[in-house]
Design a protein around this motif. Structure first.
Motif, PDB file in Angstrom:
ATOM      1  N   THR A 100       0.834  -1.206   0.000  1.00  0.00           N
ATOM      2  CA  THR A 100       0.000   0.000   0.000  1.00  0.00           C
ATOM      3  C   THR A 100       0.868   1.255   0.000  1.00  0.00           C
ATOM      4  N   VAL A 101       1.913   1.241   0.837  1.00  0.00           N
ATOM      5  CA  VAL A 101       2.824   2.385   0.910  1.00  0.00           C
ATOM      6  C   VAL A 101       3.603   2.526  -0.401  1.00  0.00           C
ATOM      7  N   ILE A 102       4.045   1.412  -0.967  1.00  0.00           N
ATOM      8  CA  ILE A 102       4.802   1.435  -2.227  1.00  0.00           C
ATOM      9  C   ILE A 102       3.980   2.087  -3.329  1.00  0.00           C
ATOM     10  N   LEU A 103       2.715   1.710  -3.453  1.00  0.00           N
ATOM     11  CA  LEU A 103       1.845   2.293  -4.477  1.00  0.00           C
ATOM     12  C   LEU A 103       1.694   3.795  -4.273  1.00  0.00           C
ATOM     13  N   LYS A 104       1.608   4.199  -3.003  1.00  0.00           N
ATOM     14  CA  LYS A 104       1.458   5.621  -2.696  1.00  0.00           C
ATOM     15  C   LYS A 104       2.720   6.398  -3.038  1.00  0.00           C
ATOM     16  N   VAL A 105       3.877   5.876  -2.629  1.00  0.00           N
ATOM     17  CA  VAL A 105       5.138   6.566  -2.871  1.00  0.00           C
ATOM     18  C   VAL A 105       5.431   6.679  -4.367  1.00  0.00           C
ATOM     19  N   LEU A 106       5.138   5.605  -5.098  1.00  0.00           N
ATOM     20  CA  LEU A 106       5.412   5.599  -6.541  1.00  0.00           C
ATOM     21  C   LEU A 106       4.286   6.255  -7.345  1.00  0.00           C
ATOM     22  N   ASN A 107       3.179   6.575  -6.657  1.00  0.00           N
ATOM     23  CA  ASN A 107       2.035   7.243  -7.293  1.00  0.00           C
ATOM     24  C   ASN A 107       1.467   6.400  -8.436  1.00  0.00           C
ATOM     25  N   VAL A 108       1.238   5.123  -8.150  1.00  0.00           N
ATOM     26  CA  VAL A 108       0.661   4.200  -9.141  1.00  0.00           C
ATOM     27  C   VAL A 108      -0.525   3.483  -8.512  1.00  0.00           C
ATOM     28  N   LYS A 109      -1.280   2.753  -9.346  1.00  0.00           N
ATOM     29  CA  LYS A 109      -2.518   2.138  -8.877  1.00  0.00           C
ATOM     30  C   LYS A 109      -2.439   0.626  -8.715  1.00  0.00           C
ATOM     31  N   ASN A 110      -1.442  -0.013  -9.311  1.00  0.00           N
ATOM     32  CA  ASN A 110      -1.390  -1.470  -9.240  1.00  0.00           C
ATOM     33  C   ASN A 110       0.051  -1.974  -9.191  1.00  0.00           C
ATOM     34  N   ARG A 111       0.195  -3.276  -8.998  1.00  0.00           N
ATOM     35  CA  ARG A 111       1.510  -3.883  -8.808  1.00  0.00           C
ATOM     36  C   ARG A 111       2.376  -3.783 -10.065  1.00  0.00           C
ATOM     37  N   THR A 112       1.769  -4.031 -11.232  1.00  0.00           N
ATOM     38  CA  THR A 112       2.539  -3.963 -12.477  1.00  0.00           C
ATOM     39  C   THR A 112       3.096  -2.566 -12.702  1.00  0.00           C
ATOM     40  N   SER A 113       2.254  -1.560 -12.483  1.00  0.00           N
ATOM     41  CA  SER A 113       2.703  -0.174 -12.640  1.00  0.00           C
ATOM     42  C   SER A 113       3.792   0.165 -11.628  1.00  0.00           C
ATOM     43  N   ALA A 114       3.701  -0.444 -10.439  1.00  0.00           N
ATOM     44  CA  ALA A 114       4.716  -0.206  -9.411  1.00  0.00           C
ATOM     45  C   ALA A 114       6.075  -0.715  -9.870  1.00  0.00           C
TER      46      ALA A 114
END
Length: 236
Positions: free
Chosen positions: A204-218
């Motif tokens: 959840t934090v990773i998606l927020k920091v990277l400003n993405v919506k899903n795992r692939t985009s992360a």
């Protein structure tokens, strides 16, 4: 920095407010003494940078209350600071998305270090609740979360800049690499010797920091930022 703090014991609430004002840069603090107060505050004004709340308070069941707080302030990290010391409850708070769980018996230095860790995009779990003894005496598989928290967090706080640009922690980079390998949350938890709930919070934090919506985009964004090699995205 706008912080909402809540506790039904006024003495502890005032003490926590004092600690925050003494150790954080120019905090704007709003206080509440029960869950009803929190709901009214969040429905009236949002945009807090951090929410710190006691667990057992009047006004609502704690599980329902934390879910509601998270739904009202989805982008705001939540820290529970409580006298309740139970692994099952800890797991439930992690599943909701709580980013930190601090025992009330913690020292001032530990409380501030844990807060700094969460504000920088990390997750704080007390050593006593996180650690599970290895299955065999020769098992040397340990993780950074198993380090005595005060020493580890003080070192982290010393190295944390005041830059508004957040970055991934070493643990979160490890998790992104596991995602790039196609591992599930359960597999990541097993590989890194974490609980599955902790992995969920990190993601959840990773998606927020990277400003993405899903795992692939992360994974793609992490590769762009140099956290992982570009060839880690081949399997996505």
């Amino acid at each position: 920095m706008k912080i909402l703090i809540a506790d039904d014991h006024e003495l502890f609430l005032k003490g926590l407010e004092f600690i925050l004002k003494e150790n954080l840069p120019n905090p704007i603090i709003t206080t509440a003494q029960n869950y009803s107060d929190i709901f009214h505050i969040l429905e009236d004004k949002q945009g807090f940078d951090l929410i710190i709340t006691d667990l057992a308070m009047p006004g609502a069941n704690w599980l329902q209350a934390l879910n509601k707080i998270h739904s009202l302030e989805q982008e705001t990290p939540i820290i529970v600071i409580s006298a309740v010391f139970d692994k099952e409850i800890l797991q439930q708070t992690l599943d909701i998305g709580v980013a930190g769980y601090i025992p009330k018996t913690s020292s001032n230095n530990l409380i501030i270090s844990a807060i700094n860790l969460v504000l920088a995009g990390g997750v704080y779990i007390p050593h006593e609740l996180l650690y599970t003894p290895p299955s065999t005496p020769n098992n040397k598989n340990t993780s950074k979360e198993y380090i005595a928290p005060l020493k580890a967090l003080e070192k982290f706080a010393d190295n944390t800049t005041e830059s508004s640009q957040k970055s991934l922690t070493e643990r979160q980079i490890e998790i992104v690499k596991c995602i790039a390998e196609g591992l599930s949350n359960k597999q990541i938890a097993y590989k890194l010797n974490l609980t599955e709930g902790t992995v969920k919070v990190h993601i959840t934090v990773i998606l927020k920091v990277l400003n993405v919506k899903n795992r692939t985009s992360a994974v793609i964004e992490a590769a762009k930022r140099g956290y992982i090699a570009d060839n880690n995205t081949d399997n996505q």
